[in-house]
Enzyme design. Structure first.
Site, PDB file in Angstrom:
ATOM      1  N   GLY A 285     -22.150  48.116  73.481  1.00  0.00           N
ATOM      2  CA  GLY A 285     -23.556  47.783  73.277  1.00  0.00           C
ATOM      3  C   GLY A 285     -24.417  48.131  74.467  1.00  0.00           C
ATOM      4  CG  HIS A 286     -26.544  51.147  75.184  1.00  0.00           C
ATOM      5  ND1 HIS A 286     -25.628  51.285  76.194  1.00  0.00           N
ATOM      6  CD2 HIS A 286     -26.451  52.277  74.439  1.00  0.00           C
ATOM      7  CE1 HIS A 286     -25.021  52.451  76.069  1.00  0.00           C
ATOM      8  NE2 HIS A 286     -25.505  53.062  75.006  1.00  0.00           N
ATOM      9  CB  THR A 287     -28.650  44.589  76.995  1.00  0.00           C
ATOM     10  OG1 THR A 287     -27.523  44.017  76.326  1.00  0.00           O
ATOM     11  CG2 THR A 287     -29.777  43.566  77.010  1.00  0.00           C
TER      12      THR A 287
ATOM     13  CG  ASP B 118     -20.170  46.353  79.632  1.00  0.00           C
ATOM     14  OD1 ASP B 118     -20.702  46.504  78.522  1.00  0.00           O
ATOM     15  OD2 ASP B 118     -18.976  46.029  79.787  1.00  0.00           O
TER      16      ASP B 118
ATOM     17  CD  GLN C  32     -17.214  53.256  73.894  1.00  0.00           C
ATOM     18  OE1 GLN C  32     -17.364  54.443  73.619  1.00  0.00           O
ATOM     19  NE2 GLN C  32     -17.524  52.321  73.031  1.00  0.00           N
TER      20      GLN C  32
ATOM     21  CE  LYS D 214     -23.056  53.950  78.646  1.00  0.00           C
ATOM     22  NZ  LYS D 214     -22.271  52.856  79.242  1.00  0.00           N
TER      23      LYS D 214
ATOM     24  N   GLY E 266     -19.578  39.440  73.303  1.00  0.00           N
ATOM     25  CA  GLY E 266     -19.888  38.160  73.925  1.00  0.00           C
ATOM     26  C   GLY E 266     -18.823  37.701  74.901  1.00  0.00           C
ATOM     27  NE  ARG E 267     -13.950  41.352  74.438  1.00  0.00           N
ATOM     28  CZ  ARG E 267     -13.076  42.357  74.308  1.00  0.00           C
ATOM     29  NH1 ARG E 267     -11.779  42.103  74.277  1.00  0.00           N
ATOM     30  NH2 ARG E 267     -13.499  43.603  74.213  1.00  0.00           N
TER      31      ARG E 267
END
Length: 432
Positions: free
Chosen positions: A40-42, A13, A227, A16, A305-306
């Site tokens: 996930g990548h945002t 997180d 990761q 990247k 979403g954690r």
């Protein structure tokens, strides 16, 4: 041309996707080389004054750049349902996904692996790892046990059925007799996987060969990790790790590119530290400062979403990431989140039962007992989101970056000062 590896320097997180997007216009291929849809990548893209946010889980971040060929490498485990849901979502938003290539040797997440992941985690109770329950670990276990299903198997019904039936001959015993849940039906599993074959076929290639030819033709290839370093199955905080190789070495095994073709390793380091799931976290904050970082930095998992666990920057793990990955360049992200803090602590070492550790402790027990030793720097109050050169940053923000650079042992080449593509300061070129 040589290849470039992009990794996370912490527990994931770090941003990247933003770094990949930054280099997107200068990169020809972006390869996801490990993991699956458990991370996930945002990416935030600003076009004509409008910001578009994209949450990517399985797909490489480069898929958002029209000039890039995105590749899912052989080191990835692929949930085919998720793959096509994600592609459909991007297509509906006008993103061209037609250039995507998928390695024929990538492994497929079968429905029974998702089931096993969930029931195993529940069975562990207080000893749970904190997995996402998406079948990642069981699929990698099948790969290592040589009972896995690969992308290429989807196109041979006979081989596919043999592999599914062989896997279920044991797994159904576990599901029924140990976990007291329903057995998986081989016919239903085969039918589901075969239903993707026609749409999948045009995407599948010998991606290692494609990448070799691209490098020989002078193309720029970016290998993008899922990761991060501290979640690597070999070099992370085991057993609270992922099931794949998320470090720079995994970039070679997960793509088929030999190490002699890699010239640069770029690591992403968030200006503070976060992690999701279970496991030790020396700088974790269970106070107002931790809540400030979480809210200001919008620290909630892209995939799950954690709420993310938050803490001050830990340069002990930063130095570890430099060493394990051979980092040549760091990108510091979310520096703007620290704006408004009167003091900004940096963890420079650990105290383990009265003994100072300047490097990562060898043993898991020592790391669990590690207490952070902090160095405090003065904070800043100025809005830095509009800064585009290092010199435009407030003096205290500059001092923070320079001190981090000194402590982690590699140069800081770029600094994120906001969520958008252009809200970044480049001190050194990330691509030659």
């Amino acid at each position: 041309m040589p290849a470039i590896v992009l990794v996370g320097a912490q527990w994931g997180d770090e941003g990247k996707g933003k770094a990949t997007d930054l280099m997107g216009e200068d990169v020809d291929y972006v390869v996801k080389f490990n993991g699956g849809n458990n991370a996930g990548h945002t990416v935030v893209i600003e076009t004509d004054g409008k910001r578009e946010k994209y949450a990517l889980h399985l797909l490489p971040s480069g898929i958002l750049t029209p000039t890039v060929t995105p590749i899912i490498g052989n080191g990835v485990v692929v949930d085919l349902e998720v793959l096509f849901e994600e592609l459909d979502g991007l297509n509906e938003r006008g993103v061209d996904t037609s250039k995507l290539l998928v390695s024929a040797n990538a492994h497929v997440i079968a429905p029974y692996n998702r089931t096993l992941d969930k029931v195993t985690e529940r069975f562990l109770g207080a000893r749970k790892i904190g997995t996402t329950g998406r079948g990642i670990g069981p699929t990698y276990a099948d790969k290592m046990n040589r009972v896995g299903i690969r992308i290429q198997d989807i196109f041979d019904e006979g081989i596919l059925r043999q592999k599914v039936e062989a896997a279920l001959s044991f797994k159904n015993q576990v599901l029924v007799k140990i976990y007291n849940t329903r057995a998986a039906e081989a016919d239903r599993v085969v039918e589901e996987l075969l239903s993707y074959a026609d749409r999948l076929r045009p995407m599948v290639a010998d991606t290692a060969l494609v990448l070799e030819q691209a490098l020989n033709d002078g193309k720029n290839v970016l290998l993008e990790a899922g990761q991060a370093t501290l979640l690597d199955v070999d070099h992370g905080t085991y057993p609270f790790v992922t099931s794949s190789s998320a470090t720079a070495g995994g970039g070679c095994t997960g793509s088929g590119i030999p190490p002699t073709r890699v010239s640069r390793v770029i690591a992403i380091l968030k200006a503070y530290t976060t992690r999701v799931g279970e496991g030790p976290f020396p700088t974790e904050l269970d106070d107002d400062n931790g809540e400030f970082l979480r809210k200001t930095g919008a620290e909630y998992g892209t995939t799950t979403g954690r709420p993310r666990r938050c803490g001050w920057l830990d340069v002990v793990i930063g130095r570890y990431a430099t060493r394990i990955n051979g980092v040549t360049d760091f990108v510091i992200t979310k520096l703007d989140v620290l704006t408004g803090l009167p003091k900004v602590p940096i963890c420079v070492a650990y105290d383990v039962d009265g003994v100072r550790h300047d490097e990562m402790p060898v043993g898991q027990t020592d790391f669990h007992h590690a207490k952070p030793i902090y160095e405090e720097l003065d904070g800043w109050w100025e809005d830095i989101s509009g800064c585009r050169t290092f010199e435009e940053l407030p003096a205290n923000a500059q001092a923070y970056v320079l001190r981090v650079e000194e402590l982690i042992g590699a140069r800081v080449s770029a600094i994120g000062v906001g969520p958008g593509r252009h809200e970044i300061i480049e001190r050194h070129a990330l691509l030659d």
